[in-house]
Design a protein around this motif. Structure first.
Motif, PDB file in Angstrom:
ATOM      1  N   GLU A 122       0.616  -1.072   0.043  1.00 46.87           N
ATOM      2  CA  GLU A 122       0.017  -0.059  -0.015  1.00 46.87           C
ATOM      3  C   GLU A 122       0.905   1.176   0.149  1.00 46.87           C
ATOM      4  N   ARG A 123       1.750   1.339   0.749  1.00 48.40           N
ATOM      5  CA  ARG A 123       2.689   2.466   0.957  1.00 48.40           C
ATOM      6  C   ARG A 123       3.464   2.605  -0.462  1.00 48.40           C
ATOM      7  N   PHE A 124       4.007   1.589  -1.057  1.00 47.72           N
ATOM      8  CA  PHE A 124       4.574   1.532  -2.333  1.00 47.72           C
ATOM      9  C   PHE A 124       3.865   2.065  -3.574  1.00 47.72           C
ATOM     10  N   ILE A 125       2.469   1.775  -3.639  1.00 43.73           N
ATOM     11  CA  ILE A 125       1.646   2.132  -4.378  1.00 43.73           C
ATOM     12  C   ILE A 125       1.180   3.908  -4.347  1.00 43.73           C
ATOM     13  N   ARG A 126       0.802   3.966  -3.160  1.00 37.03           N
ATOM     14  CA  ARG A 126       0.611   5.478  -2.855  1.00 37.03           C
ATOM     15  C   ARG A 126       1.731   6.166  -3.291  1.00 37.03           C
ATOM     16  N   GLU A 127       2.793   6.011  -3.125  1.00 39.38           N
ATOM     17  CA  GLU A 127       4.219   6.576  -3.134  1.00 39.38           C
ATOM     18  C   GLU A 127       4.595   6.905  -4.637  1.00 39.38           C
ATOM     19  N   ASN A 128       4.188   5.877  -5.297  1.00 37.16           N
ATOM     20  CA  ASN A 128       4.831   6.047  -6.632  1.00 37.16           C
ATOM     21  C   ASN A 128       3.516   6.080  -7.675  1.00 37.16           C
ATOM     22  N   THR A 129       2.324   6.368  -7.473  1.00 32.74           N
ATOM     23  CA  THR A 129       1.166   6.517  -8.286  1.00 32.74           C
ATOM     24  C   THR A 129       0.652   7.818  -7.895  1.00 32.74           C
ATOM     25  N   SER A 130      -0.605   8.265  -8.967  1.00 31.94           N
ATOM     26  CA  SER A 130      -1.394   9.551  -8.506  1.00 31.94           C
ATOM     27  C   SER A 130      -2.637   8.946  -8.846  1.00 31.94           C
ATOM     28  N   VAL A 131      -3.487   9.692  -8.181  1.00 32.56           N
ATOM     29  CA  VAL A 131      -5.024   9.353  -8.446  1.00 32.56           C
ATOM     30  C   VAL A 131      -5.437  10.075  -9.692  1.00 32.56           C
ATOM     31  N   LEU A 132      -5.532   9.288 -10.602  1.00 31.57           N
ATOM     32  CA  LEU A 132      -5.852   9.720 -12.225  1.00 31.57           C
ATOM     33  C   LEU A 132      -7.216   9.226 -12.735  1.00 31.57           C
ATOM     34  N   ALA A 133      -7.828   9.762 -13.754  1.00 30.68           N
ATOM     35  CA  ALA A 133      -8.974   9.097 -14.396  1.00 30.68           C
ATOM     36  C   ALA A 133      -8.521   8.932 -15.745  1.00 30.68           C
ATOM     37  N   PRO A 134      -8.783   7.409 -16.013  1.00 30.38           N
ATOM     38  CA  PRO A 134      -8.345   7.081 -17.307  1.00 30.38           C
ATOM     39  C   PRO A 134      -8.810   7.844 -18.454  1.00 30.38           C
ATOM     40  N   PRO A 135      -8.406   8.244 -19.597  1.00 31.82           N
ATOM     41  CA  PRO A 135      -9.148   9.202 -20.402  1.00 31.82           C
ATOM     42  C   PRO A 135     -10.149   8.743 -20.958  1.00 31.82           C
ATOM     43  N   HIS A 136     -10.389   7.395 -21.441  1.00 32.66           N
ATOM     44  CA  HIS A 136     -11.659   7.108 -21.957  1.00 32.66           C
ATOM     45  C   HIS A 136     -12.767   6.583 -20.923  1.00 32.66           C
ATOM     46  N   VAL A 137     -12.283   6.604 -19.738  1.00 35.92           N
ATOM     47  CA  VAL A 137     -13.478   6.273 -18.541  1.00 35.92           C
ATOM     48  C   VAL A 137     -13.233   7.278 -17.517  1.00 35.92           C
ATOM     49  N   PRO A 138     -13.670   8.451 -17.789  1.00 33.97           N
ATOM     50  CA  PRO A 138     -13.546   9.237 -16.693  1.00 33.97           C
ATOM     51  C   PRO A 138     -14.222   9.196 -15.464  1.00 33.97           C
ATOM     52  N   GLU A 139     -15.371   8.498 -15.546  1.00 28.51           N
ATOM     53  CA  GLU A 139     -16.083   8.207 -14.413  1.00 28.51           C
ATOM     54  C   GLU A 139     -15.399   7.408 -13.282  1.00 28.51           C
ATOM     55  N   VAL A 140     -14.064   6.882 -13.449  1.00 28.23           N
ATOM     56  CA  VAL A 140     -13.460   6.024 -12.438  1.00 28.23           C
ATOM     57  C   VAL A 140     -12.197   6.528 -12.342  1.00 28.23           C
ATOM     58  N   ARG A 141     -11.785   6.492 -10.995  1.00 29.44           N
ATOM     59  CA  ARG A 141     -10.483   7.156 -10.428  1.00 29.44           C
ATOM     60  C   ARG A 141      -9.526   5.963 -10.228  1.00 29.44           C
ATOM     61  N   LEU A 142      -8.361   6.028 -10.570  1.00 32.98           N
ATOM     62  CA  LEU A 142      -7.645   4.889 -10.090  1.00 32.98           C
ATOM     63  C   LEU A 142      -6.074   5.403  -9.476  1.00 32.98           C
ATOM     64  N   PHE A 143      -5.513   4.724  -8.804  1.00 32.49           N
ATOM     65  CA  PHE A 143      -3.880   4.865  -8.587  1.00 32.49           C
ATOM     66  C   PHE A 143      -3.098   4.398  -9.725  1.00 32.49           C
ATOM     67  N   LEU A 144      -2.622   5.564 -10.479  1.00 30.25           N
ATOM     68  CA  LEU A 144      -1.978   5.009 -11.708  1.00 30.25           C
ATOM     69  C   LEU A 144      -0.691   5.788 -11.759  1.00 30.25           C
ATOM     70  N   ALA A 145       0.569   5.046 -12.308  1.00 29.47           N
ATOM     71  CA  ALA A 145       1.793   5.568 -12.651  1.00 29.47           C
ATOM     72  C   ALA A 145       1.820   6.275 -13.935  1.00 29.47           C
ATOM     73  N   SER A 146       2.552   7.411 -14.061  1.00 29.48           N
ATOM     74  CA  SER A 146       2.670   8.117 -15.050  1.00 29.48           C
ATOM     75  C   SER A 146       3.797   7.775 -16.045  1.00 29.48           C
ATOM     76  N   GLU A 147       4.740   7.000 -15.567  1.00 32.90           N
ATOM     77  CA  GLU A 147       5.816   6.757 -16.483  1.00 32.90           C
ATOM     78  C   GLU A 147       6.096   5.091 -16.046  1.00 32.90           C
ATOM     79  N   ALA A 148       5.987   4.467 -17.254  1.00 35.51           N
ATOM     80  CA  ALA A 148       6.185   2.951 -17.117  1.00 35.51           C
ATOM     81  C   ALA A 148       7.526   2.476 -16.887  1.00 35.51           C
TER      82      ALA A 148
END
Length: 214
Positions: A6-32
């Motif tokens: 949980e700590r790793f995910i929170r520290e290495n992702t941001s809360v974003l909405a996928p562009p094709h599904v803006p109704e949903v928010r996810l912890f996503l990485a910006s750089e693969a």
């Protein structure tokens, strides 16, 4: 020291909405690339799968969009989200009125990622970290986003999906043109132009088709 997922995910992702599904928010990485390296180096993650849970893949976005736009597919029914990753499709199914959703994924980190993302979206999702390929599934609808990227994996999936359909389960998949997609065994339901990042794909938009197994 064992890294807390949980700590790793929170520290290495941001809360974003996928562009094709803006109704949903996810912890996503910006750089693969950076996250791939960090999971290998910081976690000493020998044998740990790549962090597929940190990205909204085109197949999953297309399938989630279809589910939200066609709630009758899942409304009041029991759903499996196979190879769930971030839980995007599972969350979309709950938002569209599914009675319950089981997210299946063999990556041990997906349980934490899905739980965090479910909490973000105020939904409840069951999760199972197991390889169920080839086993019977007692659910109404089986959803799978972007699973035909590897030949050996696809060769395992096709007979299983066909067995599920034969048992009365509706199998719906989202695929952005992967090489091993068995198009001859399915009927198309919808096609989308899904924005993606070049860090993951070979273009900024992937034509993604939602299919139903015959």
């Amino acid at each position: 020291m064992k890294t807390d997922p949980e700590r790793f995910i929170r520290e290495n992702t941001s809360v974003l909405a996928p562009p094709h599904v803006p109704e949903v928010r996810l912890f996503l990485a910006s750089e693969a690339h950076d996250l791939w390296l960090k999971t290998e180096d910081e976690l000493d993650a020998i044998g740990l799968p790549p962090p597929f849970w940190a990205f909204a893949w085109a197949g999953g976005q297309g399938l989630a969009r279809y589910v939200l736009d066609h709630p009758e597919i899942v409304e009041g029914r029991t759903i499996v989200d196979f190879a769930s990753g971030s839980g995007l499709v599972a969350i979309a199914a709950i938002k569209a009125g599914a009675a319950s959703v089981l997210a299946l994924d063999t990556d041990p980190w997906t349980g934490t990622a899905i739980a965090l993302n479910a909490q973000l979206n105020d939904v409840v999702i069951m999760h199972e970290n197991a390889d169920r390929i080839g086993q019977p599934i007692a659910y109404d609808v089986f959803l799978a986003g972007d699973v035909f990227y590897d030949k050996a994996f696809t060769d395992r999936l096709i007979p299983w999906f066909e067995d599920l359909v034969a048992s009365g389960i509706e199998v719906i998949v989202g695929d952005p043109g992967r090489a091993y997609c068995p198009r001859d065994r399915m009927e198309p339901l919808a096609t989308y132009e899904v924005p993606v990042t070049r860090a993951l794909e070979d273009s900024e938009v992937k034509k993604t088709t939602v299919w139903r197994f015959r």
